[in-house]
Design a protein around this motif. Sequence first.
Motif, PDB file in Angstrom:
ATOM      1  N   GLU A 132       6.633 -11.916  -0.561  1.00 21.84           N
ATOM      2  CA  GLU A 132       5.790 -10.720  -0.554  1.00 21.84           C
ATOM      3  C   GLU A 132       6.077 -10.012   0.761  1.00 21.84           C
ATOM      4  O   GLU A 132       5.701 -10.496   1.836  1.00 21.84           O
ATOM      5  N   PHE A 135       4.488  -4.791   1.904  1.00 20.41           N
ATOM      6  CA  PHE A 135       3.115  -4.501   1.497  1.00 20.41           C
ATOM      7  C   PHE A 135       2.722  -5.385   0.318  1.00 20.41           C
ATOM      8  O   PHE A 135       3.498  -5.572  -0.619  1.00 20.41           O
ATOM      9  N   ARG A 137       0.658  -5.538  -2.891  1.00 18.91           N
ATOM     10  CA  ARG A 137       0.240  -4.455  -3.785  1.00 18.91           C
ATOM     11  C   ARG A 137      -0.912  -4.882  -4.693  1.00 18.91           C
ATOM     12  O   ARG A 137      -1.005  -6.010  -5.134  1.00 18.91           O
ATOM     13  N   ARG A 138      -1.787  -3.906  -4.963  1.00 14.44           N
ATOM     14  CA  ARG A 138      -2.876  -4.061  -5.932  1.00 14.44           C
ATOM     15  C   ARG A 138      -3.692  -5.333  -5.689  1.00 14.44           C
ATOM     16  O   ARG A 138      -3.938  -6.123  -6.588  1.00 14.44           O
ATOM     17  N   ASP A 159      -3.680  -1.763  -1.358  1.00 14.31           N
ATOM     18  CA  ASP A 159      -2.483  -2.345  -0.766  1.00 14.31           C
ATOM     19  C   ASP A 159      -2.751  -2.630   0.711  1.00 14.31           C
ATOM     20  O   ASP A 159      -3.669  -2.059   1.312  1.00 14.31           O
ATOM     21  N   ASN A 181      -3.883 -11.059  -5.843  1.00 19.42           N
ATOM     22  CA  ASN A 181      -3.084 -10.106  -6.610  1.00 19.42           C
ATOM     23  C   ASN A 181      -2.092 -10.870  -7.459  1.00 19.42           C
ATOM     24  O   ASN A 181      -2.125 -12.100  -7.538  1.00 19.42           O
ATOM     25  N   LEU A 260       2.258   4.480  -1.253  1.00 16.84           N
ATOM     26  CA  LEU A 260       1.125   4.100  -0.427  1.00 16.84           C
ATOM     27  C   LEU A 260       0.064   5.188  -0.412  1.00 16.84           C
ATOM     28  O   LEU A 260       0.363   6.363  -0.620  1.00 16.84           O
TER      29      LEU A 260
END
Length: 292
Positions: A132, A135, A137-138, A159, A181, A260
């Motif tokens: 990862e 960033f 994400r979600r 994020d 996530n 973003l």
Amino acid sequence: MHPTRSALRFLVAESEPPEARERRRESVGRSSGETYVETLLRLAPGAECHRIKPADAGAELPAGAALSGYDGVFLTGSPLHLYKETPETRRAVAFMRAVFASGTPSFGSCAGLQVATVAAGGTVRPNQRGYEAAFARRITPTERGRGHPLLAGRPAAYDAPAVHTDEVETLPEGAVRLAGNRVTAVQAAEIRFDGGVFWGVQYHPELALDEVSGALRRQAGGLVAAGLAGSQDEVDAYADQVEALHRAPGRRDLAWRLGLDEQVTDAATRRTELRNFIEALGGPRGAAPRRP
């Protein structure tokens, strides 16, 4: 308590090994602990911040200091792998157990969450769904997370800066998972152990975007090996965009290209969890953040 209370005393625990610490300084001009101190002073001007390197042999608190004398302890990110038995990991875990036993509230990001997990009896492993990077994400709060003060102000999905190859496998008994996530199940958690309380996140609310770009460049080989980029040049091109957004956070074109929004591009919003932790200290000096 207002976060600018001048009497606040913070201890920043930087577990980067010396070689990693110097590589980071060469890349972005500051170690992980120095970044934390700088960020905390932005959030709590006038606070007294001390820094310790608990993974280093012979590391000690400042003369005359005790863990119980601090309002909060902050654990930084680190390249340590907490599922490996090394002198560095043993020292970092022993330090965290002492923090829990002192009753001083603590906060950690990335490896900081992993150190607290292992210290309280949980486990850490290599990421099962891959690197990862840049960033996370979600990120989505759990049902408990939606009402927890650590994540106050975060939307239903957001994020955050993140670079990690390890993750929490099992949380300690009694810990509360607050967010996750698709890539990493434990993105935020509360851990209570031996009289102490820890709030932590797998991502990095303390980082500025130039530090994200620096991390990408330092770890370019791993990103290529993981299939996230085809070459060093591709990593550099992506890092260039992140760096440009750091210099001009209002550039909508860059934010659009990188996918973003203000959760990352706005520095105050990016630091949400750190600010929430400081505000939650509240009340008498050293009082623990409380469960909702």
